[in-house]
Write an enzyme that holds these catalytic residues in place. Sequence first.
Site, PDB file in Angstrom:
ATOM      1  N   ASP A 106       0.869  -1.171   0.000  1.00  0.00           N
ATOM      2  CA  ASP A 106       0.000   0.000   0.000  1.00  0.00           C
ATOM      3  C   ASP A 106       0.913   1.230   0.000  1.00  0.00           C
ATOM      4  O   ASP A 106       1.438   1.617  -1.036  1.00  0.00           O
ATOM      5  CB  ASP A 106      -0.884  -0.139   1.252  1.00  0.00           C
ATOM      6  CG  ASP A 106      -1.950   0.913   1.376  1.00  0.00           C
ATOM      7  OD1 ASP A 106      -2.814   0.980   0.509  1.00  0.00           O
ATOM      8  OD2 ASP A 106      -1.918   1.678   2.356  1.00  0.00           O
ATOM      9  N   PHE A 156     -10.211  -0.745  -0.574  1.00  0.00           N
ATOM     10  CA  PHE A 156      -9.874  -1.581   0.575  1.00  0.00           C
ATOM     11  C   PHE A 156     -10.432  -2.974   0.313  1.00  0.00           C
ATOM     12  O   PHE A 156     -11.622  -3.148   0.081  1.00  0.00           O
ATOM     13  CB  PHE A 156     -10.432  -1.003   1.880  1.00  0.00           C
ATOM     14  CG  PHE A 156      -9.780  -1.650   3.061  1.00  0.00           C
ATOM     15  CD1 PHE A 156      -8.527  -1.235   3.498  1.00  0.00           C
ATOM     16  CD2 PHE A 156     -10.401  -2.714   3.711  1.00  0.00           C
ATOM     17  CE1 PHE A 156      -7.891  -1.864   4.561  1.00  0.00           C
ATOM     18  CE2 PHE A 156      -9.767  -3.353   4.782  1.00  0.00           C
ATOM     19  CZ  PHE A 156      -8.513  -2.919   5.205  1.00  0.00           C
ATOM     20  N   ARG A 169     -10.628 -12.849   6.928  1.00  0.00           N
ATOM     21  CA  ARG A 169      -9.443 -13.525   6.393  1.00  0.00           C
ATOM     22  C   ARG A 169      -9.812 -14.862   5.755  1.00  0.00           C
ATOM     23  O   ARG A 169      -9.096 -15.367   4.893  1.00  0.00           O
ATOM     24  CB  ARG A 169      -8.426 -13.779   7.513  1.00  0.00           C
ATOM     25  CG  ARG A 169      -7.832 -12.510   8.115  1.00  0.00           C
ATOM     26  CD  ARG A 169      -6.626 -12.871   8.968  1.00  0.00           C
ATOM     27  NE  ARG A 169      -6.198 -11.815   9.871  1.00  0.00           N
ATOM     28  CZ  ARG A 169      -5.373 -10.827   9.546  1.00  0.00           C
ATOM     29  NH1 ARG A 169      -4.901 -10.741   8.327  1.00  0.00           N
ATOM     30  NH2 ARG A 169      -5.027  -9.926  10.447  1.00  0.00           N
TER      31      ARG A 169
HETATM   32  P1  IMP Z   1       1.849  -0.480   3.778  1.00  0.00           P
HETATM   33  O1  IMP Z   1       2.898  -0.448   4.831  1.00  0.00           O
HETATM   34  O2  IMP Z   1       1.069   0.803   3.744  1.00  0.00           O
HETATM   35  O3  IMP Z   1       2.369  -0.851   2.413  1.00  0.00           O
HETATM   36  O4  IMP Z   1       0.782  -1.501   4.229  1.00  0.00           O
HETATM   37  C1  IMP Z   1       0.833  -2.829   3.981  1.00  0.00           C
HETATM   38  C2  IMP Z   1      -0.037  -3.571   4.967  1.00  0.00           C
HETATM   39  O5  IMP Z   1      -1.280  -2.892   5.190  1.00  0.00           O
HETATM   40  C3  IMP Z   1      -0.396  -4.911   4.402  1.00  0.00           C
HETATM   41  O6  IMP Z   1       0.473  -5.889   4.860  1.00  0.00           O
HETATM   42  C4  IMP Z   1      -1.805  -5.128   4.930  1.00  0.00           C
HETATM   43  O7  IMP Z   1      -1.751  -5.792   6.171  1.00  0.00           O
HETATM   44  C5  IMP Z   1      -2.381  -3.768   5.161  1.00  0.00           C
HETATM   45  N1  IMP Z   1      -3.277  -3.355   4.065  1.00  0.00           N
HETATM   46  C6  IMP Z   1      -3.054  -2.402   3.127  1.00  0.00           C
HETATM   47  N2  IMP Z   1      -4.082  -2.291   2.292  1.00  0.00           N
HETATM   48  C7  IMP Z   1      -4.992  -3.216   2.684  1.00  0.00           C
HETATM   49  C8  IMP Z   1      -6.289  -3.605   2.189  1.00  0.00           C
HETATM   50  O8  IMP Z   1      -6.831  -3.094   1.189  1.00  0.00           O
HETATM   51  N3  IMP Z   1      -6.910  -4.584   2.888  1.00  0.00           N
HETATM   52  C9  IMP Z   1      -6.362  -5.191   3.984  1.00  0.00           C
HETATM   53  N4  IMP Z   1      -5.162  -4.866   4.470  1.00  0.00           N
HETATM   54  C10 IMP Z   1      -4.480  -3.880   3.824  1.00  0.00           C
END
Ligand code: IMP
Length: 179
Positions: A106, A156, A169
Amino acid sequence: MYVSDRPEGIERILFSEEQLKEKVAEIGRALTEEYDGKDPLFVCILKGSTVFFADLIREVKCRLEIDFFRASSYSGTKTTGSVEADESGLPDIKGRDVVLVEDIIDTARTLSRLKEIFLRHEPKSLKIVSLLDKPSRREVEGFSADYLGFEIEDLFVVGYGLDCDQQFRNLPYIGIYKP
Ligand code: IMP
Ligand code: MG
């Protein structure tokens, strides 16, 4: 029991079981090619990538080992911005060909932090596999996975290991969640 295949809040199915299976097999074939004869260590980033991980390792048709590492940054449908990772739980990766398996990228804060932690422990090589990527949400410039399943818009999503506050999950598909 869920009253239908689609529990409340799941607006629509983005990737079906069949689409996921096909994509996971494709990534598995590429990883088999890269890691055959290398005895790699596949690391599952808990908890989101558990379902993907379990399917993926069975599509990698060469000798490998597995381990687990816990990291988190999300609360509900919002990122908290701070990445929690307990380094004392790090597998022994020195001199190993390591493959980090993540559910989704993300902002990329989680993986860039994990990459930094893992590299400090001197693996022979380090590659990143992610099932999903939301490039429009990127905050760590230029960060990308070495192996990627699907690029998605800023939505999301839940299911196939991904959660919202620990729920969903267990859905066998990936669905768009609107609380
Ligand atoms: P980042 O550090 O912002 O890249 O976030 C990554 C983490 O955020 C992932 O390992 C997920 O656990 C969570 N995450 C990000 N987007 C989503 C989503 O759309 N659904 C569920 N979890 C998400
Ligand atoms: Mg996660």
